[in-house]
Design a protein around this motif. Structure first.
Motif, mmCIF file in Angstrom:
data_model
loop_
_atom_site.group_PDB
_atom_site.id
_atom_site.type_symbol
_atom_site.label_atom_id
_atom_site.label_comp_id
_atom_site.label_asym_id
_atom_site.label_seq_id
_atom_site.Cartn_x
_atom_site.Cartn_y
_atom_site.Cartn_z
ATOM 1 N N LYS A 180 1.019 -1.092 -0.032
ATOM 2 C CA LYS A 180 -0.033 -0.134 0.019
ATOM 3 C C LYS A 180 0.956 1.211 0.038
ATOM 4 N N GLY A 181 2.029 1.111 0.515
ATOM 5 C CA GLY A 181 2.935 2.392 0.598
ATOM 6 C C GLY A 181 3.262 3.078 -0.543
ATOM 7 N N ASP A 182 3.762 1.987 -1.409
ATOM 8 C CA ASP A 182 4.000 2.188 -2.913
ATOM 9 C C ASP A 182 2.781 2.773 -3.664
ATOM 10 N N GLY A 183 1.771 2.409 -3.500
ATOM 11 C CA GLY A 183 0.480 2.614 -3.971
ATOM 12 C C GLY A 183 0.141 4.088 -3.724
ATOM 13 N N ILE A 184 0.549 4.441 -2.283
ATOM 14 C CA ILE A 184 0.236 5.748 -1.922
ATOM 15 C C ILE A 184 1.097 7.022 -2.313
ATOM 16 N N LEU A 185 2.411 6.477 -2.679
ATOM 17 C CA LEU A 185 3.559 7.248 -3.284
ATOM 18 C C LEU A 185 3.175 7.697 -4.696
ATOM 19 N N ARG A 186 2.631 6.500 -5.581
ATOM 20 C CA ARG A 186 2.253 6.573 -6.628
ATOM 21 C C ARG A 186 1.082 7.820 -7.029
ATOM 22 N N MET A 187 0.209 7.571 -6.056
ATOM 23 C CA MET A 187 -1.023 8.360 -6.033
ATOM 24 C C MET A 187 -0.570 9.963 -5.824
ATOM 25 N N LEU A 188 0.359 10.111 -4.778
ATOM 26 C CA LEU A 188 0.954 11.409 -4.582
ATOM 27 C C LEU A 188 1.455 11.966 -5.698
ATOM 28 N N ASP A 189 2.095 11.059 -6.559
ATOM 29 C CA ASP A 189 2.860 11.662 -7.864
ATOM 30 C C ASP A 189 1.582 12.145 -8.640
ATOM 31 N N ARG A 190 0.669 11.473 -8.771
ATOM 32 C CA ARG A 190 -0.336 11.828 -9.689
ATOM 33 C C ARG A 190 -1.114 13.168 -9.343
ATOM 34 N N ILE A 191 -1.348 13.499 -8.211
ATOM 35 C CA ILE A 191 -2.092 14.569 -7.463
ATOM 36 C C ILE A 191 -1.249 15.767 -6.933
ATOM 37 N N GLY A 192 0.177 15.468 -6.962
ATOM 38 C CA GLY A 192 0.925 16.558 -6.612
ATOM 39 C C GLY A 192 0.875 16.512 -5.004
ATOM 40 N N GLY A 193 0.903 15.499 -4.348
ATOM 41 C CA GLY A 193 0.914 15.370 -2.659
ATOM 42 C C GLY A 193 2.143 15.517 -2.197
ATOM 43 N N ASN A 194 2.421 15.937 -1.194
ATOM 44 C CA ASN A 194 3.721 15.714 -0.458
ATOM 45 C C ASN A 194 3.791 14.514 0.473
ATOM 46 N N PRO A 195 4.841 13.722 0.484
ATOM 47 C CA PRO A 195 4.650 12.805 1.331
ATOM 48 C C PRO A 195 4.940 12.926 2.812
#
Length: 253
Positions: A180-195
């Motif tokens: 799930k952690g990798d999925g969250i990072l990929r989503m952040l890349d798509r939406i411009g989110g800060n980890p």
């Protein structure tokens, strides 16, 4: 306050056990987070169609499902990847040789297919339909999940072919992606989110991959001990206001 990106597991975190039921205080908390302009998202091992159904009931548009292998952003499915196909086929052939019943999920529906009439499916918590029919292993082009019967302790150990195994219902193993952690990072890349602004809530062993830095991790009071050891904070049980209490404590609502 900076915008936060909240990712919630479903079963035994948001939901009561394996169900669609969410405590009223948790529903209130989710609405308040959204009103504060935070992103509220799901991070679950459930199949995308099942996670989407749950999310829609609770007005959530963004979903990391399939244990990190699928991304849904603003209600649109953008990615959905299966398990390593060669490893899965090798395992299924091996199980056939040992006459161990198995079932596979090969499409984005709540159906699993098994060639074994005796595949176990009695547990009332099981929410998938089991379809008994021939399953030609070599012709499979995608596999999202596998379940197979766990052997007695006296039997030879089953080769796992590098696939993640989780204890599951009806004395079976469940094989599904667990990043799930990798999925969250990929989503952040798509939406411009800060980890650095991510907050994750979970309870089970399949949540371990998202209890990582720089995410801020909250374990439910009913979480597995291994997860609690990794958490930045341990809140109350999910049926005792745990999510609401944590969000108030840290000033997120």
């Amino acid at each position: 306050m900076n915008k936060k990106f909240f990712f919630f597991d479903i079963d035994r975190t948001l939901g009561l056990n394996i169900s669609e039921r969410v405590p009223s205080d948790t529903s209130y908390c989710l609405r308040q987070l959204q009103r504060q302009n935070h992103l509220v998202a799901i991070a679950t091992g459930r199949l995308q169609c099942d996670a989407r159904r749950f999310a829609e009931q609770h007005h959530i548009d963004d979903i990391v499902a399939d244990g990190g292998n699928s991304l849904t952003v603003q209600g649109q499915l953008l990615e959905m990847n299966g398990l390593p196909l060669d490893s899965c086929k090798a395992l299924l052939h091996d199980l056939d040789k040992r006459c161990i019943p198995w079932a596979v999920v090969t499409d984005n529906t709540l159906r699993r297919y098994s060639p074994y009439e005796n595949f176990p499916r009695a547990d009332p918590h099981n929410y998938m339909e089991t379809v008994i029919q021939p399953v030609p292993i070599n012709a499979l082009t995608v596999i999202y999940k596998i379940t197979y019967v766990r052997q007695d302790s006296g039997q030879p150990r089953q080769e796992q072919y590098g696939l993640p195994h989780l204890p599951y219902l009806d004395n079976t193993w469940l094989i599904e992606p667990v990043d799930k952690g990798d999925g969250i990072l990929r989503m952040l890349d798509r939406i411009g989110g800060n980890p650095d602004e991510v907050v994750v809530f979970g309870d089970g062993l399949n949540d371990i991959s998202m209890f990582r830095k720089p995410f801020f991790s909250v374990a439910m009071g009913n979480a597995q001990p291994e997860l609690k050891q990794l958490a930045d904070y341990i809140t109350d049980d999910n049926d005792k206001g745990g999510i609401l209490h944590a969000c108030i404590k840290f000033g997120w609502i």
